[in-house]
Design a protein around this motif. Structure first.
Motif, PDB file in Angstrom:
ATOM      1  N   ARG A 181       0.835  -1.295   0.064  1.00 11.83           N
ATOM      2  CA  ARG A 181       0.127   0.046   0.048  1.00 11.83           C
ATOM      3  C   ARG A 181       0.897   1.299   0.121  1.00 11.83           C
ATOM      4  O   ARG A 181       1.898   1.314   0.585  1.00 11.83           O
ATOM      5  CB  ARG A 181      -0.900   0.005   1.273  1.00 11.83           C
ATOM      6  CG  ARG A 181      -2.046  -0.807   1.126  1.00 11.83           C
ATOM      7  CD  ARG A 181      -2.775  -1.510   2.219  1.00 11.83           C
ATOM      8  NE  ARG A 181      -2.020  -2.549   2.578  1.00 11.83           N
ATOM      9  CZ  ARG A 181      -2.292  -3.340   3.488  1.00 11.83           C
ATOM     10  NH1 ARG A 181      -3.437  -3.164   4.205  1.00 11.83           N
ATOM     11  NH2 ARG A 181      -1.655  -4.622   3.995  1.00 11.83           N
ATOM     12  N   ILE A 262       1.182  -6.823  -9.391  1.00 14.05           N
ATOM     13  CA  ILE A 262       1.978  -6.711  -8.061  1.00 14.05           C
ATOM     14  C   ILE A 262       3.276  -7.297  -8.042  1.00 14.05           C
ATOM     15  O   ILE A 262       3.606  -8.484  -8.412  1.00 14.05           O
ATOM     16  CB  ILE A 262       0.910  -7.462  -7.031  1.00 14.05           C
ATOM     17  CG1 ILE A 262      -0.562  -7.051  -7.355  1.00 14.05           C
ATOM     18  CG2 ILE A 262       1.505  -7.306  -5.521  1.00 14.05           C
ATOM     19  CD1 ILE A 262      -1.515  -7.968  -6.350  1.00 14.05           C
ATOM     20  N   GLU A 272      -2.280 -10.825  -0.213  1.00 19.39           N
ATOM     21  CA  GLU A 272      -3.041  -9.714  -0.048  1.00 19.39           C
ATOM     22  C   GLU A 272      -4.112  -9.658  -1.219  1.00 19.39           C
ATOM     23  O   GLU A 272      -5.157  -8.695  -0.607  1.00 19.39           O
ATOM     24  CB  GLU A 272      -1.813  -8.716  -1.227  1.00 19.39           C
ATOM     25  CG  GLU A 272      -0.642  -8.472  -0.315  1.00 19.39           C
ATOM     26  CD  GLU A 272      -0.951  -7.653   0.712  1.00 19.39           C
ATOM     27  OE1 GLU A 272      -1.953  -7.033   1.041  1.00 19.39           O
ATOM     28  OE2 GLU A 272       0.132  -7.747   1.683  1.00 19.39           O
ATOM     29  N   VAL A 276      -7.831  -8.163   0.708  1.00 21.94           N
ATOM     30  CA  VAL A 276      -8.676  -6.953  -0.207  1.00 21.94           C
ATOM     31  C   VAL A 276     -10.151  -7.569  -0.109  1.00 21.94           C
ATOM     32  O   VAL A 276     -10.967  -6.814   0.283  1.00 21.94           O
ATOM     33  CB  VAL A 276      -8.121  -6.789  -1.595  1.00 21.94           C
ATOM     34  CG1 VAL A 276      -9.194  -5.856  -2.092  1.00 21.94           C
ATOM     35  CG2 VAL A 276      -6.764  -6.222  -1.454  1.00 21.94           C
ATOM     36  N   LEU A 362      -5.259  -1.470  -2.850  1.00 23.98           N
ATOM     37  CA  LEU A 362      -3.580  -1.718  -2.308  1.00 23.98           C
ATOM     38  C   LEU A 362      -2.877  -0.281  -2.816  1.00 23.98           C
ATOM     39  O   LEU A 362      -2.026  -0.218  -1.959  1.00 23.98           O
ATOM     40  CB  LEU A 362      -3.402  -2.932  -3.465  1.00 23.98           C
ATOM     41  CG  LEU A 362      -3.864  -4.429  -3.328  1.00 23.98           C
ATOM     42  CD1 LEU A 362      -3.472  -5.281  -4.442  1.00 23.98           C
ATOM     43  CD2 LEU A 362      -3.433  -4.780  -2.021  1.00 23.98           C
TER      44      LEU A 362
END
Length: 363
Positions: A181, A262, A272, A276, A362
């Motif tokens: 993030r 990512i 991750e 989310v 993110l």
């Protein structure tokens, strides 16, 4: 009869004369218009300010007060008050400013701040607990302690209670990297065994020796960082650390679909993405990490609620629907996350919406 004919003839002969008189009058008005109406467009320049209206109590009426009054400033040439600092926009990124997270055998401390401000505090913590900093590299984002065996305080930090003639040498490495993030930092602490004092910065050891010990060290570091929040400063050297985002959005074209990119190992990226969906209350109906797919109900919350209410009112079973198939594919050091409409769903396509929500969370 003759009288009537004469009247008609007089009217017909007098009409042109009346028209002529009206035309002359209109022309006169147009020609003399500037003199009939006074031009007042510049009167404001010489106008005098009227006295403000007052009420019974002697105070100016509400409409006479300034909408944006200018406060008087005391002193000569200097402002009497300090300009307030701008709000810290990173405070809204995380619910907590310090969170210890884990995926499989990897644990890290997620801090709600940029690496350039965290670096000096981590070095201060290592010195305070007796580890010291023998080597470091802001380019690599790593610090390395002295050999802990020769310090009583350092031995206690890593749990070396008894001294043995043949005990292995131990040191501690710290690694800082930009978080997934934006404007966050991930910190890892890793004790490792060495045959002798290295005298240089060693490469990072990917596999932990004691994950429970690492998390204990991270908790101690977290408390230290929280206590030093007000005195935190920047490190100019650490500003050179990579600040590029680890999450980007790849736009679609003729050859490739839209994807969230990512820059993490597959296991971390998988964790991750799942996080989310859970935090955003996006129902997960099926998933397979080995196959790299997740089936979710990607409809907006209000649409799901309307659908569930309709189903309940009709007496049907209320349950989520698999609207989208999310796929994760690893390529090099990146993971590409794509979305498409599920084969079993015939409604609208929420693929772009799901990817946008994933990216915004993110990033």
């Amino acid at each position: 009869m003759r009288h009537s004919n004469n009247s008609v003839m007089l009217c017909s002969h007098g009409l042109p004369r009346v028209r002529s008189l009206l035309a002359l009058a209109a022309a006169g008005v147009l020609v003399s218009g500037c003199s009939l109406f006074q031009d007042s467009s510049d009167d404001y320049a010489t106008a005098k300010q009227a006295e403000p209206l007052h009420g019974i109590d002697g105070e100016p009426l509400p409409r006479q007060r300034s909408a944006y009054p200018i406060r008087s400033v005391s002193g000569s040439g200097t402002m009497a008050s300090q300009v307030p600092r701008p709000p810290d926009l990173t405070a809204e990124i995380l619910d907590e400013n310090y969170v210890i997270e884990s995926v499989d055998d990897q644990s890290w401390l997620l801090v709600n701040d940029v690496p350039g401000r965290i670096w000096p505090s981590v070095a201060a913590w290592m010195n305070q607990v007796g580890l010291g900093v023998a080597s470091d590299s802001t380019q690599l984002g790593m610090m390395q302690s002295e050999i802990v065996n020769f310090s009583r305080r350092a031995r206690a930090v890593v749990g070396l209670d008894e001294t043995g003639a043949d005990e292995p040498l131990t040191l501690v490495q710290a690694r800082l990297a930009p978080g997934v993030r934006r404007k966050t930092t991930e910190i890892q602490l890793r004790p490792r065994l060495v045959a002798e004092s290295p005298g240089r910065l060693l490469s990072w050891q990917d596999d932990p020796r004691d994950q429970a010990l690492e998390e204990e060290l991270l908790r101690d570091l977290s408390e230290f960082l929280q206590a030093r929040e007000d005195s935190r400063s920047y490190s100019r050297a650490a500003l050179s650390m990579s600040s590029e985002p680890r999450v980007t959005m790849r736009q679609p074209d003729a050859e490739q679909a839209q994807a969230v990119v990512i820059e993490l190992p597959f296991d971390r990226a998988w964790g991750e993405v799942r996080r989310v969906f859970e935090d955003e209350n996006i129902p997960i109906l099926d998933l397979d990490q080995s196959a790299g797919y997740i089936l979710v109900d990607g409809r907006p919350a209000d649409e799901r609620e309307r659908s569930w209410f309709t189903s309940w009112f009709a007496g049907d079973e209320v349950k989520p629907v698999a609207t989208n198939r999310i796929e994760l594919m690893e390529s090099g050091d990146k993971v590409f996350v794509t979305a498409e409409r599920a084969d079993s769903y015939n409604g609208g396509n929420y693929s772009r919406s799901v990817l946008s929500r994933l990216y915004e969370y993110l990033y």
